[in-house]
Design an enzyme around this catalytic site. Structure first.
Site, PDB file in Angstrom:
ATOM      1  N   ASP A 159     -17.677  -8.624  12.816  1.00 25.64           N
ATOM      2  CA  ASP A 159     -18.712  -7.898  13.554  1.00 25.64           C
ATOM      3  C   ASP A 159     -18.925  -6.582  12.799  1.00 25.64           C
ATOM      4  OD1 ASP A 159     -20.012  -6.086  15.202  1.00 25.64           O
ATOM      5  OD2 ASP A 159     -18.938  -6.638  17.005  1.00 25.64           O
ATOM      6  N   ASP A 204     -25.663  -8.968  14.187  1.00 23.03           N
ATOM      7  CA  ASP A 204     -24.649  -8.071  13.616  1.00 23.03           C
ATOM      8  C   ASP A 204     -23.349  -8.795  13.294  1.00 23.03           C
ATOM      9  OD1 ASP A 204     -24.065  -8.551  16.228  1.00 23.03           O
ATOM     10  OD2 ASP A 204     -24.145  -6.461  16.874  1.00 23.03           O
ATOM     11  N   LYS A 231     -12.482  -7.470  28.483  1.00 20.45           N
ATOM     12  CA  LYS A 231     -11.382  -6.855  27.727  1.00 20.45           C
ATOM     13  C   LYS A 231     -10.219  -6.536  28.660  1.00 20.45           C
ATOM     14  CE  LYS A 231     -14.809  -4.726  24.797  1.00 20.45           C
ATOM     15  NZ  LYS A 231     -15.525  -3.527  24.422  1.00 20.45           N
TER      16      LYS A 231
END
Length: 363
Positions: free
Chosen positions: A226, A117, A168
């Site tokens: 992405d 992807d 993250k």
């Protein structure tokens, strides 16, 4: 080509369900969605081939049976393709370990890992040569993004060695993130536990760093995307048609739009911004289409406007309808005078009556 590497093998991870792209992925896995006129993966396969990759093992899971009919043995790309299916999803590490059964490389050979992807313009040959020169265990492609809070960030020391894998966080220590293309030394893949769910990002890479193995970062600022969301999917297709990212698989010249065989675009229509007009699709007089993906056999009627959107196979956008930043599923009919925007998604086969959805208050 100076960058080419003889007989390089690759594993292509294509097991995900593409849930963020629904309804586009209800019937088609994300890596097979038509992107700039060909299945998304065709761009990755053609680029890999241009860097000397000769053999690719597909690690499949969701709708696995659709990949082999799409690409066959790979001869059309000058590649040899193998297909390995996970009965139950094994995570990124488990998928790599599972697919490695089909590799022919020796223990010290480099193996390229690609994600199904990602669109990337980086020099794969350079990444592999750096891996070999430094005798690294793994070399990760890192890309720099403006907003790293949405990604795991990957700090490196001055020699390029990766020092940590950080999930993250609102205060990232670097704007370099994991770009999803790895070079593994074959023997390192064999250390991943077999038949288990393993994440390379959460387990394999941190484990290698902790045990003192050399994990390198190959950082660059070339094109990277992405394509996990509808907006990003449309952007990827648009950028390929406009030539912002070169792809040997593009089925026509770059430009304002790409028309596939049998497409009919009225001379009185405006089609621009890297739009793809699918096979046998029709854009009528007075319609305007910008930066969008029009799938095969769809119709954009007179006076309709479609911007930054996907119109599914055989769908119809009727007279005077405005579609902006939206996804219209296969076979759906959007009646006259509707306004669809702000990420709205119309499921396949749905029929919206005239003026059923409006944002503006005028009659």
């Amino acid at each position: 080509m100076e960058s080419s590497l003889p007989d390089l093998e690759a594993i292509l991870l294509v097991g995900g369900q593409g849930t963020r792209l629904r309804p586009l992925t209800l019937g088609t896995p994300k890596p097979l969605l038509p992107t700039a006129g060909v299945p998304f993966l065709a761009h990755q396969l053609a680029r890999a081939r241009s860097f000397g990759v000769r053999r690719i093992v597909f690690a499949t899971s969701y709708k696995a049976a659709m990949f082999e009919p799409a690409f066959g043995d790979g001869a059309a790309f000058g590649l040899s393709l193998e297909y390995i299916t996970e009965e139950t999803p094994l995570g990124t590490g488990g998928a790599i370990r599972n697919a490695a059964e089909a590799l022919t490389s020796g223990p010290s050979d480099p193996v390229l890992i690609l994600n199904g992807d990602i669109l990337s313009g980086h020099d794969i040959g350079h990444q592999v040569r750096m891996h070999l020169a430094r005798q690294a265990s793994v070399t990760l492609h890192l890309t720099e993004v403006d907003d790293p809070t949405r990604f795991g960030c990957v700090p490196t020391d001055e020699s390029g060695r990766v020092t940590a894998f950080l999930e993250k966080t609102p205060q990232p220590v670097t704007n370099r993130i994991n770009a999803g293309c790895y070079v593994f030394t074959r023997s390192v893949i064999d250390t991943i536990p077999e038949g288990e769910v393993v994440s390379v990002e959460r387990q394999t890479f941190p484990g290698l760093i902790e045990s003192g193995e050399l994990v390198l970062g190959y950082a660059d600022r070339t094109y990277w995307l992405d394509v996990g969301t509808p907006a990003a999917f449309v952007q990827g297709s648009r950028d390929l048609v406009l030539g912002r990212l070169h792809s040997p698989a593009l089925p026509g010249p770059t430009g304002e739009y790409l028309a596939l065989p049998g497409a009919r675009v009225s001379p009185e229509a405006k089609v621009l911004g890297g739009t793809t007009v699918g096979a046998r699709a029709v854009v009528e007089a007075g319609a305007s289409v910008a930066g969008s993906v029009l799938s095969d056999d769809c119709v954009v009627e007179a006076g309709a406007s479609v911007t930054d959107s996907v119109v599914g196979k055989g769908a119809r956008v009727c007279v005077g309808t405005v579609v902006r930043d939206a996804v219209i599923g296969d076979g759906a009919i959007v009646g006259p005078g509707n306004e669809l925007q702000n990420g709205v998604r119309i499921w396949p086969g749905i029929e919206l009556p005239e003026r059923a959805m409006r944002y503006s208050s005028d009659v």
